[in-house]
Motif scaffolding. Structure first.
Motif, PDB file in Angstrom:
ATOM      1  N   GLU A  28     -12.254  10.334  -1.868  1.00  9.68           N
ATOM      2  CA  GLU A  28     -11.257  10.522  -2.931  1.00  9.68           C
ATOM      3  C   GLU A  28     -10.981   9.207  -3.656  1.00  9.68           C
ATOM      4  OE1 GLU A  28      -7.090  12.898  -3.736  1.00  9.68           O
ATOM      5  OE2 GLU A  28      -7.832  12.678  -1.685  1.00  9.68           O
ATOM      6  N   ASP A  29     -10.929   8.105  -2.907  1.00 10.42           N
ATOM      7  CA  ASP A  29     -10.688   6.793  -3.524  1.00 10.42           C
ATOM      8  C   ASP A  29     -11.763   6.447  -4.548  1.00 10.42           C
ATOM      9  OD1 ASP A  29      -8.479   6.452  -1.893  1.00 10.42           O
ATOM     10  OD2 ASP A  29      -9.505   5.161  -0.449  1.00 10.42           O
ATOM     11  N   VAL A  30     -13.021   6.680  -4.192  1.00  6.17           N
ATOM     12  CA  VAL A  30     -14.146   6.257  -5.036  1.00  6.17           C
ATOM     13  C   VAL A  30     -14.482   7.288  -6.106  1.00  6.17           C
ATOM     14  CG1 VAL A  30     -16.612   5.673  -5.044  1.00  6.17           C
ATOM     15  CG2 VAL A  30     -15.126   4.805  -3.220  1.00  6.17           C
ATOM     16  N   LEU A  31     -14.473   8.567  -5.732  1.00  7.39           N
ATOM     17  CA  LEU A  31     -14.956   9.616  -6.638  1.00  7.39           C
ATOM     18  C   LEU A  31     -13.842  10.459  -7.257  1.00  7.39           C
ATOM     19  CD1 LEU A  31     -17.958  10.869  -4.468  1.00  7.39           C
ATOM     20  CD2 LEU A  31     -18.095   9.514  -6.563  1.00  7.39           C
ATOM     21  N   GLY A  32     -12.633  10.367  -6.691  1.00  6.33           N
ATOM     22  CA  GLY A  32     -11.556  11.217  -7.176  1.00  6.33           C
ATOM     23  C   GLY A  32     -11.766  12.679  -6.829  1.00  6.33           C
ATOM     24  N   ILE A  33     -12.559  12.936  -5.790  1.00  5.75           N
ATOM     25  CA  ILE A  33     -12.876  14.303  -5.376  1.00  5.75           C
ATOM     26  C   ILE A  33     -12.241  14.568  -4.014  1.00  5.75           C
ATOM     27  CG2 ILE A  33     -14.739  15.886  -4.706  1.00  5.75           C
ATOM     28  CD1 ILE A  33     -16.560  14.301  -6.650  1.00  5.75           C
ATOM     29  N   SER A  34     -11.486  15.649  -3.913  1.00  7.95           N
ATOM     30  CA  SER A  34     -10.848  16.016  -2.648  1.00  7.95           C
ATOM     31  C   SER A  34     -11.789  16.885  -1.823  1.00  7.95           C
ATOM     32  CB  SER A  34      -9.544  16.781  -2.904  1.00  7.95           C
ATOM     33  OG  SER A  34      -8.616  15.959  -3.574  1.00  7.95           O
ATOM     34  N   THR A  35     -11.883  16.590  -0.532  1.00  3.73           N
ATOM     35  CA  THR A  35     -12.677  17.401   0.394  1.00  3.73           C
ATOM     36  C   THR A  35     -11.801  17.764   1.584  1.00  3.73           C
ATOM     37  OG1 THR A  35     -13.480  15.419   1.531  1.00  3.73           O
ATOM     38  CG2 THR A  35     -14.843  16.275  -0.252  1.00  3.73           C
ATOM     39  N   ASP A  36     -12.142  18.866   2.255  1.00  3.41           N
ATOM     40  CA  ASP A  36     -11.300  19.307   3.374  1.00  3.41           C
ATOM     41  C   ASP A  36     -11.739  18.726   4.717  1.00  3.41           C
ATOM     42  OD1 ASP A  36     -13.590  20.711   3.948  1.00  3.41           O
ATOM     43  OD2 ASP A  36     -12.726  22.698   3.628  1.00  3.41           O
ATOM     44  N   GLY A  37     -12.824  17.968   4.725  1.00  5.61           N
ATOM     45  CA  GLY A  37     -13.269  17.348   5.965  1.00  5.61           C
ATOM     46  C   GLY A  37     -13.990  18.282   6.914  1.00  5.61           C
ATOM     47  N   ASN A  38     -14.297  19.486   6.464  1.00  7.77           N
ATOM     48  CA  ASN A  38     -15.053  20.423   7.298  1.00  7.77           C
ATOM     49  C   ASN A  38     -16.542  20.162   7.094  1.00  7.77           C
ATOM     50  OD1 ASN A  38     -16.083  22.554   8.764  1.00  7.77           O
ATOM     51  ND2 ASN A  38     -15.536  24.116   7.255  1.00  7.77           N
ATOM     52  N   TRP A  39     -17.068  19.205   7.850  1.00  3.52           N
ATOM     53  CA  TRP A  39     -18.444  18.760   7.620  1.00  3.52           C
ATOM     54  C   TRP A  39     -19.483  19.818   7.983  1.00  3.52           C
ATOM     55  CZ3 TRP A  39     -16.458  15.665   4.684  1.00  3.52           C
ATOM     56  CH2 TRP A  39     -15.640  14.596   5.028  1.00  3.52           C
ATOM     57  N   SER A  40     -19.116  20.802   8.792  1.00  3.85           N
ATOM     58  CA  SER A  40     -20.090  21.814   9.219  1.00  3.85           C
ATOM     59  C   SER A  40     -20.602  22.664   8.062  1.00  3.85           C
ATOM     60  CB  SER A  40     -19.484  22.721  10.292  1.00  3.85           C
ATOM     61  OG  SER A  40     -18.368  23.424   9.782  1.00  3.85           O
ATOM     62  N   GLN A  41     -19.903  22.643   6.929  1.00  2.00           N
ATOM     63  CA  GLN A  41     -20.335  23.441   5.778  1.00  2.00           C
ATOM     64  C   GLN A  41     -21.470  22.771   4.999  1.00  2.00           C
ATOM     65  OE1 GLN A  41     -17.459  23.421   2.364  1.00  2.00           O
ATOM     66  NE2 GLN A  41     -16.309  21.986   3.645  1.00  2.00           N
ATOM     67  N   TYR A  42     -21.776  21.515   5.337  1.00  2.00           N
ATOM     68  CA  TYR A  42     -22.810  20.783   4.611  1.00  2.00           C
ATOM     69  C   TYR A  42     -24.178  20.997   5.261  1.00  2.00           C
ATOM     70  CZ  TYR A  42     -19.011  18.551   2.116  1.00  2.00           C
ATOM     71  OH  TYR A  42     -17.907  18.332   1.328  1.00  2.00           O
ATOM     72  N   GLN A  43     -25.218  20.962   4.448  1.00  2.00           N
ATOM     73  CA  GLN A  43     -26.567  21.192   4.956  1.00  2.00           C
ATOM     74  C   GLN A  43     -27.022  20.051   5.860  1.00  2.00           C
ATOM     75  OE1 GLN A  43     -29.159  21.940   1.607  1.00  2.00           O
ATOM     76  NE2 GLN A  43     -28.504  24.073   1.432  1.00  2.00           N
ATOM     77  N   LYS A  44     -26.689  18.829   5.494  1.00  2.00           N
ATOM     78  CA  LYS A  44     -27.062  17.655   6.289  1.00  2.00           C
ATOM     79  C   LYS A  44     -25.776  16.968   6.735  1.00  2.00           C
ATOM     80  CE  LYS A  44     -31.411  17.096   3.793  1.00  2.00           C
ATOM     81  NZ  LYS A  44     -32.180  16.286   2.818  1.00  2.00           N
ATOM     82  N   VAL A  45     -25.434  17.158   8.007  1.00  2.00           N
ATOM     83  CA  VAL A  45     -24.151  16.651   8.508  1.00  2.00           C
ATOM     84  C   VAL A  45     -24.328  15.198   8.952  1.00  2.00           C
ATOM     85  CG1 VAL A  45     -22.184  17.105  10.014  1.00  2.00           C
ATOM     86  CG2 VAL A  45     -23.612  18.992   9.235  1.00  2.00           C
ATOM     87  N   THR A  46     -24.473  14.343   7.953  1.00  2.00           N
ATOM     88  CA  THR A  46     -24.536  12.895   8.141  1.00  2.00           C
ATOM     89  C   THR A  46     -23.728  12.274   7.011  1.00  2.00           C
ATOM     90  OG1 THR A  46     -26.496  12.601   6.728  1.00  2.00           O
ATOM     91  CG2 THR A  46     -26.893  13.083   9.073  1.00  2.00           C
ATOM     92  N   ASP A  47     -23.334  11.019   7.177  1.00  2.00           N
ATOM     93  CA  ASP A  47     -22.548  10.374   6.117  1.00  2.00           C
ATOM     94  C   ASP A  47     -23.283  10.422   4.780  1.00  2.00           C
ATOM     95  OD1 ASP A  47     -20.597   9.835   7.967  1.00  2.00           O
ATOM     96  OD2 ASP A  47     -21.008   7.686   8.111  1.00  2.00           O
ATOM     97  N   SER A  48     -24.547  10.023   4.780  1.00  2.00           N
ATOM     98  CA  SER A  48     -25.296   9.989   3.523  1.00  2.00           C
ATOM     99  C   SER A  48     -25.586  11.393   3.006  1.00  2.00           C
ATOM    100  CB  SER A  48     -26.603   9.208   3.700  1.00  2.00           C
ATOM    101  OG  SER A  48     -27.392   9.762   4.729  1.00  2.00           O
ATOM    102  N   GLY A  49     -25.838  12.340   3.922  1.00  2.00           N
ATOM    103  CA  GLY A  49     -26.106  13.713   3.509  1.00  2.00           C
ATOM    104  C   GLY A  49     -24.896  14.378   2.883  1.00  2.00           C
ATOM    105  N   ILE A  50     -23.719  14.130   3.455  1.00  2.00           N
ATOM    106  CA  ILE A  50     -22.475  14.696   2.916  1.00  2.00           C
ATOM    107  C   ILE A  50     -22.201  14.148   1.517  1.00  2.00           C
ATOM    108  CG2 ILE A  50     -19.956  14.663   3.187  1.00  2.00           C
ATOM    109  CD1 ILE A  50     -20.554  14.728   6.287  1.00  2.00           C
TER     110      ILE A  50
END
Length: 217
Positions: A28-50
């Motif tokens: 949110e600080d860098v992109l101004g985009i809010s996320t819910d922190g539910n990483w399991s919804q992402y295809q690649k559950v890594t910092d760079s993948g998210i």
């Protein structure tokens, strides 16, 4: 020769909630985009993948590599701020440090870390709980974007570091994504904690001997 591959968040370090909190704030600080922190919804559950998936979903046009570096830098700042304000809230998973020390003393076993975190953040969290990773084969989300790539690269680096061919590759992790990647690569999988169900499972590393018997190690 056995190769034991270890995740960090939720496996060696009890850091899942802190990690989620600090990464969502950094995004949110860098992109101004809010996320819910539910990483399991992402295809690649890594910092760079998210981060990559967030950029694609939100049609961010700025250089992806620059944004990755900005988010990583802000994420590190957020973790340091959190630890400075809450120095006693990040702990090792019970028995993790002793387990690593004991496995490093075995002549039939090599330890490698294969984490979905960025290397800088991963090493900061290990340092915070007193785990020395300086002599451990290390692969992270700074090296590759998917769990399977990270784990395969860790095995390759371990072979380079030791000159050994590994008869068994065993991955210790706490997430469904760890289990799936292990199955894809043909590695044995040990679930740590209660985040994912598996026939080989330990609540923490004080109980590792029980799973060794199951795996005939």
């Amino acid at each position: 020769m056995n190769l034991f591959l270890l995740d960090i968040d939720g496996t060696l370090v009890d850091s899942d909630e802190i990690d989620q909190h600090c990464l969502t704030l950094a995004i949110e600080d860098v992109l101004g985009i809010s996320t819910d922190g539910n990483w399991s919804q992402y295809q690649k559950v890594t910092d760079s993948g998210i981060i990559d998936e967030i950029l694609l979903k939100n049609n961010v046009s700025e250089s992806r590599s620059i944004i990755h570096r900005k988010v990583e830098a802000r994420y590190l700042e957020r973790i340091r701020e959190y630890l400075n304000n809450n120095p006693s809230e990040m702990h090792e998973i019970k028995g993790a440090k002793k387990f690593i020390d004991q496995m490093q003393d075995r002549e039939d076993t090599h330890i490698a870390i294969a984490t979905g975190a960025w290397e800088s953040a991963a090493k900061l969290k290990l340092q915070a709980v007193g785990i020395d990773a300086s002599k451990i084969t290390f692969t992270s989300s700074s090296d590759a974007m998917s769990r399977t790539e990270i784990m395969a690269l860790a095995a390759f680096r371990a072979k380079q570091d030791t000159g050994e061919t590994f008869d068994r590759r065993v991955f210790f992790g706490d997430g469904e994504w760890n289990k799936n990647a292990s199955q894809e690569l043909g590695y044995d999988f040990v679930a740590v904690g209660t985040g994912v169900k598996h026939h080989t499972q330990i609540p923490n590393f004080t109980h590792y001997q029980s799973v060794f018997s199951q795996l005939s190690l």
